[in-house]
Design a protein around this motif. Structure first.
Motif, PDB file in Angstrom:
ATOM      1  N   GLU A 254       0.821  -1.222   0.000  1.00  8.39           N
ATOM      2  CA  GLU A 254       0.000   0.000   0.000  1.00  8.39           C
ATOM      3  C   GLU A 254       0.853   1.270   0.000  1.00  8.39           C
ATOM      4  O   GLU A 254       0.336   2.360  -0.268  1.00  8.39           O
ATOM      5  N   TRP A 255       2.145   1.128   0.310  1.00 11.26           N
ATOM      6  CA  TRP A 255       3.045   2.284   0.306  1.00 11.26           C
ATOM      7  C   TRP A 255       3.756   2.463  -1.037  1.00 11.26           C
ATOM      8  O   TRP A 255       4.571   3.375  -1.179  1.00 11.26           O
ATOM      9  N   ARG A 256       3.436   1.630  -2.005  1.00  4.00           N
ATOM     10  CA  ARG A 256       4.069   1.727  -3.320  1.00  4.00           C
ATOM     11  C   ARG A 256       3.068   2.381  -4.277  1.00  4.00           C
ATOM     12  O   ARG A 256       2.056   1.790  -4.621  1.00  4.00           O
ATOM     13  N   PRO A 257       3.321   3.624  -4.704  1.00  5.81           N
ATOM     14  CA  PRO A 257       2.320   4.396  -5.438  1.00  5.81           C
ATOM     15  C   PRO A 257       2.076   3.867  -6.847  1.00  5.81           C
ATOM     16  O   PRO A 257       2.887   3.126  -7.415  1.00  5.81           O
ATOM     17  N   ASP A 258       0.950   4.296  -7.410  1.00  5.77           N
ATOM     18  CA  ASP A 258       0.580   3.883  -8.762  1.00  5.77           C
ATOM     19  C   ASP A 258       0.546   5.067  -9.722  1.00  5.77           C
ATOM     20  O   ASP A 258      -0.080   4.989 -10.777  1.00  5.77           O
ATOM     21  N   SER A 259       1.222   6.156  -9.353  1.00  2.00           N
ATOM     22  CA  SER A 259       1.079   7.407 -10.108  1.00  2.00           C
ATOM     23  C   SER A 259       2.295   7.785 -10.941  1.00  2.00           C
ATOM     24  O   SER A 259       2.336   8.891 -11.486  1.00  2.00           O
ATOM     25  N   LEU A 260       3.283   6.913 -11.050  1.00  2.00           N
ATOM     26  CA  LEU A 260       4.457   7.224 -11.859  1.00  2.00           C
ATOM     27  C   LEU A 260       4.139   6.886 -13.316  1.00  2.00           C
ATOM     28  O   LEU A 260       4.579   5.875 -13.872  1.00  2.00           O
ATOM     29  N   THR A 261       3.350   7.760 -13.931  1.00  2.00           N
ATOM     30  CA  THR A 261       2.863   7.548 -15.294  1.00  2.00           C
ATOM     31  C   THR A 261       3.931   7.922 -16.317  1.00  2.00           C
ATOM     32  O   THR A 261       4.959   8.525 -15.997  1.00  2.00           O
ATOM     33  N   ASP A 262       3.666   7.581 -17.559  1.00  2.00           N
ATOM     34  CA  ASP A 262       4.607   7.934 -18.635  1.00  2.00           C
ATOM     35  C   ASP A 262       4.774   9.443 -18.727  1.00  2.00           C
ATOM     36  O   ASP A 262       5.870   9.941 -19.020  1.00  2.00           O
ATOM     37  N   ASN A 263       3.681  10.187 -18.483  1.00  2.00           N
ATOM     38  CA  ASN A 263       3.745  11.644 -18.545  1.00  2.00           C
ATOM     39  C   ASN A 263       4.662  12.193 -17.459  1.00  2.00           C
ATOM     40  O   ASN A 263       5.464  13.111 -17.695  1.00  2.00           O
ATOM     41  N   VAL A 264       4.572  11.636 -16.257  1.00  2.00           N
ATOM     42  CA  VAL A 264       5.430  12.070 -15.161  1.00  2.00           C
ATOM     43  C   VAL A 264       6.874  11.654 -15.422  1.00  2.00           C
ATOM     44  O   VAL A 264       7.818  12.423 -15.204  1.00  2.00           O
ATOM     45  N   ARG A 265       7.066  10.417 -15.910  1.00  2.00           N
ATOM     46  CA  ARG A 265       8.424   9.975 -16.237  1.00  2.00           C
ATOM     47  C   ARG A 265       9.067  10.891 -17.275  1.00  2.00           C
ATOM     48  O   ARG A 265      10.259  11.227 -17.180  1.00  2.00           O
ATOM     49  N   ALA A 266       8.294  11.304 -18.263  1.00  2.00           N
ATOM     50  CA  ALA A 266       8.831  12.183 -19.304  1.00  2.00           C
ATOM     51  C   ALA A 266       9.252  13.524 -18.713  1.00  2.00           C
ATOM     52  O   ALA A 266      10.286  14.092 -19.100  1.00  2.00           O
ATOM     53  N   ALA A 267       8.455  14.039 -17.768  1.00  2.00           N
ATOM     54  CA  ALA A 267       8.800  15.317 -17.145  1.00  2.00           C
ATOM     55  C   ALA A 267      10.072  15.207 -16.308  1.00  2.00           C
ATOM     56  O   ALA A 267      10.848  16.166 -16.205  1.00  2.00           O
ATOM     57  N   LEU A 268      10.296  14.046 -15.708  1.00  2.00           N
ATOM     58  CA  LEU A 268      11.452  13.861 -14.842  1.00  2.00           C
ATOM     59  C   LEU A 268      12.721  13.457 -15.590  1.00  2.00           C
ATOM     60  O   LEU A 268      13.817  13.496 -15.023  1.00  2.00           O
ATOM     61  N   LYS A 269      12.578  13.075 -16.847  1.00  2.00           N
ATOM     62  CA  LYS A 269      13.716  12.575 -17.615  1.00  2.00           C
ATOM     63  C   LYS A 269      14.830  13.630 -17.684  1.00  2.00           C
ATOM     64  O   LYS A 269      14.601  14.784 -18.023  1.00  2.00           O
ATOM     65  N   ASP A 270      16.015  13.209 -17.333  1.00  2.00           N
ATOM     66  CA  ASP A 270      17.238  14.019 -17.435  1.00  2.00           C
ATOM     67  C   ASP A 270      17.312  15.164 -16.425  1.00  2.00           C
ATOM     68  O   ASP A 270      18.209  16.009 -16.524  1.00  2.00           O
ATOM     69  N   LEU A 271      16.397  15.225 -15.445  1.00  2.00           N
ATOM     70  CA  LEU A 271      16.524  16.270 -14.432  1.00  2.00           C
ATOM     71  C   LEU A 271      17.732  15.981 -13.551  1.00  2.00           C
ATOM     72  O   LEU A 271      17.953  14.850 -13.124  1.00  2.00           O
ATOM     73  N   PRO A 272      18.521  16.991 -13.214  1.00  2.00           N
ATOM     74  CA  PRO A 272      19.712  16.764 -12.393  1.00  2.00           C
ATOM     75  C   PRO A 272      19.361  16.637 -10.910  1.00  2.00           C
ATOM     76  O   PRO A 272      18.660  17.477 -10.360  1.00  2.00           O
ATOM     77  N   VAL A 273      19.824  15.591 -10.278  1.00  2.00           N
ATOM     78  CA  VAL A 273      19.672  15.453  -8.833  1.00  2.00           C
ATOM     79  C   VAL A 273      21.026  15.208  -8.172  1.00  2.00           C
ATOM     80  O   VAL A 273      21.111  15.056  -6.960  1.00  2.00           O
ATOM     81  N   THR A 274      22.069  15.151  -8.970  1.00  2.00           N
ATOM     82  CA  THR A 274      23.420  14.946  -8.451  1.00  2.00           C
ATOM     83  C   THR A 274      24.271  16.168  -8.783  1.00  2.00           C
ATOM     84  O   THR A 274      23.886  17.022  -9.585  1.00  2.00           O
ATOM     85  N   GLY A 275      25.437  16.229  -8.180  1.00  2.00           N
ATOM     86  CA  GLY A 275      26.346  17.330  -8.432  1.00  2.00           C
ATOM     87  C   GLY A 275      26.012  18.531  -7.563  1.00  2.00           C
ATOM     88  O   GLY A 275      25.014  18.570  -6.858  1.00  2.00           O
ATOM     89  N   GLY A 276      26.859  19.548  -7.630  1.00  2.00           N
ATOM     90  CA  GLY A 276      26.656  20.731  -6.823  1.00  2.00           C
ATOM     91  C   GLY A 276      26.989  20.462  -5.368  1.00  2.00           C
ATOM     92  O   GLY A 276      27.662  19.498  -5.003  1.00  2.00           O
ATOM     93  N   GLU A 277      26.500  21.344  -4.485  1.00  2.00           N
ATOM     94  CA  GLU A 277      26.776  21.191  -3.061  1.00  2.00           C
ATOM     95  C   GLU A 277      25.888  20.109  -2.462  1.00  2.00           C
ATOM     96  O   GLU A 277      24.839  19.764  -2.986  1.00  2.00           O
TER      97      GLU A 277
END
Length: 463
Positions: A254-277
């Motif tokens: 029940e803690w594993r969501p069902d909302s990681l849709t293709d549209n959301v994946r596309a929006a998140l593609k290539d976003l930087p979460v590493t590097g910097g401070e």
């Protein structure tokens, strides 16, 4: 009367030193909402720092007591130019987290703005005083260049965000008509990279609770009783390991969501979460099938915030009688918030941990929200930010942290777009909090451009 003129006005505000002077004045208010002794400061911030400035811009303003006695005051203001025009609601919070004065580096003080190179230090510089200052100054720049905004604007400044926005939902429900708008555009949180504008359209929710195992009265000698008495710390550790596997992947269905849709994946593609401070990302931690961006913005995460058994600072040769772990689930849309703790109870019982109690924390957490990345206000705002900055903005379906976006979406029924003016290394909620001067100047430019574009769009639609 041009867009460039409004942006130039915002640049002059920064370059003249007025921005830094104004921010210094805001930082001096010791608005610690977690400190009951500072409650008068919460009122003083609204009455002395916000009210005169907004009234000078043509806002009608009122300061209200919070319907929740635990919460601080709230300010509502509105500037209505024409009822046929678009109405934007904007928001900020003037309260700050505890000062932690003794932990700041030598030469710094939480309630005094200190300049060092490109950094401006002080409590509230990143969260959230600089953010609503920039948005208000952006509105002033458009008025100076155009003589008017070209749209209607309403503003809410609350003084309880750092204590869970106590009373905000009740206040919004009671003033729903007064806060009616077409969209919320506000600022909080960090950019993903300091030199690239970021947008997000919601936030993860959060639930904090304690897992407690209390087996007996008092501790007992580990030599005389070792092997005879159950160890609560070991049992609790096994219970925690049943919630996630060794790389932190959640095992409760029940803690594993069902909302990681293709549209959301596309929006998140290539976003930087590493590097910097900040610390380096652990590539082998979290949901294995997801990218790092999907793990932090599109998925749920479970964390053990603290854990105790016995007396850690002075251990003795004794088997403890109890153990406690403070835990938190950060969750996205697609998770039923009302079933989070019941699902945990069912899981622990099924795993044989019926003795472990679940104690929810009193501090309320905001519910998860998210606006479709293809929404017209998202596309409009992204185009405006790109035009002003020359860079495509980073677009997040939701912030990884939490903020009171659910009050805007669920009570006021608004699409919400947040444009943050801080960065991930700002030491938010920690000693040495600061904001970057180049980022602040850029944020003033993009907000002046965005407010200008909304006025142009509003008049075009009205016409």
């Amino acid at each position: 009367m041009t867009r460039d003129a409004a942006i130039s006005e915002a640049e002059r505000y920064f370059d003249s030193g007025r921005f830094q002077s104004d921010l210094a004045g805001l930082v001096e208010y010791q608005t610690e909402s977690q400190n009951p002794d500072q409650r008068p400061e919460l009122y003083r911030y609204l009455a002395e720092a916000m009210l005169p400035r907004l009234k000078a811009m043509g806002f009608d303003c009122e300061i209200h007591d919070n319907p929740d006695p635990r919460g601080g005051p709230l300010l509502i203001g509105e500037r209505v130019e024409d009822s046929s025009l678009t109405t934007v609601l904007t928001y900020g919070h003037g309260d700050v987290i505890r000062a932690q004065t003794e932990q700041w580096r030598e030469g710094l003080h939480p309630f005094r703005l200190v300049e060092e190179g490109d950094r401006l230090y002080g409590r509230g510089t990143a969260d959230n005083k600089v953010q609503h200052l920039i948005n208000i100054a952006g509105l002033e720049s458009v008025i100076a260049a155009r003589g008017r905004l070209g749209f209607n604007v309403r503003i809410v400044i609350e003084m309880s965000e750092e204590v869970g926005s106590s009373g905000l939902p009740e206040f919004f429900a009671a003033h729903k008509d007064r806060l009616a708008a077409d969209v919320l555009i506000a600022s909080d949180g960090p950019r993903l990279q300091p030199d690239v504008p970021t947008m997000f359209m919601g936030s993860r929710g959060g639930v904090t609770f304690d897992l407690v195992l209390d087996l007996r009265e008092g501790a007992h000698h580990s030599g005389n009783w070792g092997g005879l008495l159950a160890d609560p710390a070991m049992i609790l550790s096994h219970a925690l390991s049943s919630i996630c596997d060794r790389r932190g992947q959640i095992r409760i269905a029940e803690w594993r969501p069902d909302s990681l849709t293709d549209n959301v994946r596309a929006a998140l593609k290539d976003l930087p979460v590493t590097g910097g401070e900040g610390p380096s990302v652990d590539a082998d931690w979290g949901e294995e099938s997801l990218t790092p961006a999907e793990r932090v913005f599109g998925w749920n995460s479970f964390a053990v915030l603290a854990m105790t058994s016995g007396v850690p600072e002075a251990p003795v040769n004794a088997i403890s009688s109890r153990a406690r772990a403070t835990c938190q689930l950060r969750y996205v849309v697609g998770t039923d918030p009302d079933d989070i703790l019941p699902a945990l109870r069912r899981h622990l019982d099924a795993e044989g941990f019926q003795q472990i109690g679940i104690e929810p924390h009193d501090r309320g957490f905001f519910r998860a929200t998210r606006l479709d990345p293809d929404h017209e206000w998202v596309r409009f705002t992204a185009a405006s930010l790109e035009r002003s900055s020359g860079r495509k903005p980073h677009i997040l379906p939701n912030l990884a942290g939490s903020l009171p976006n659910d009050s805007f979406t669920d009570i006021l029924g608004l699409p919400t777009v947040w444009v943050p003016h801080s960065y991930r290394g700002c030491s938010q909620h920690a000693p040495d909090e600061h904001v970057l001067k180049p980022l602040s100047r850029d944020a003033l430019r993009v907000m002046a451009g965005l407010w200008w574009d909304i006025g142009a769009r509003s008049n075009s639609s009205a016409g």
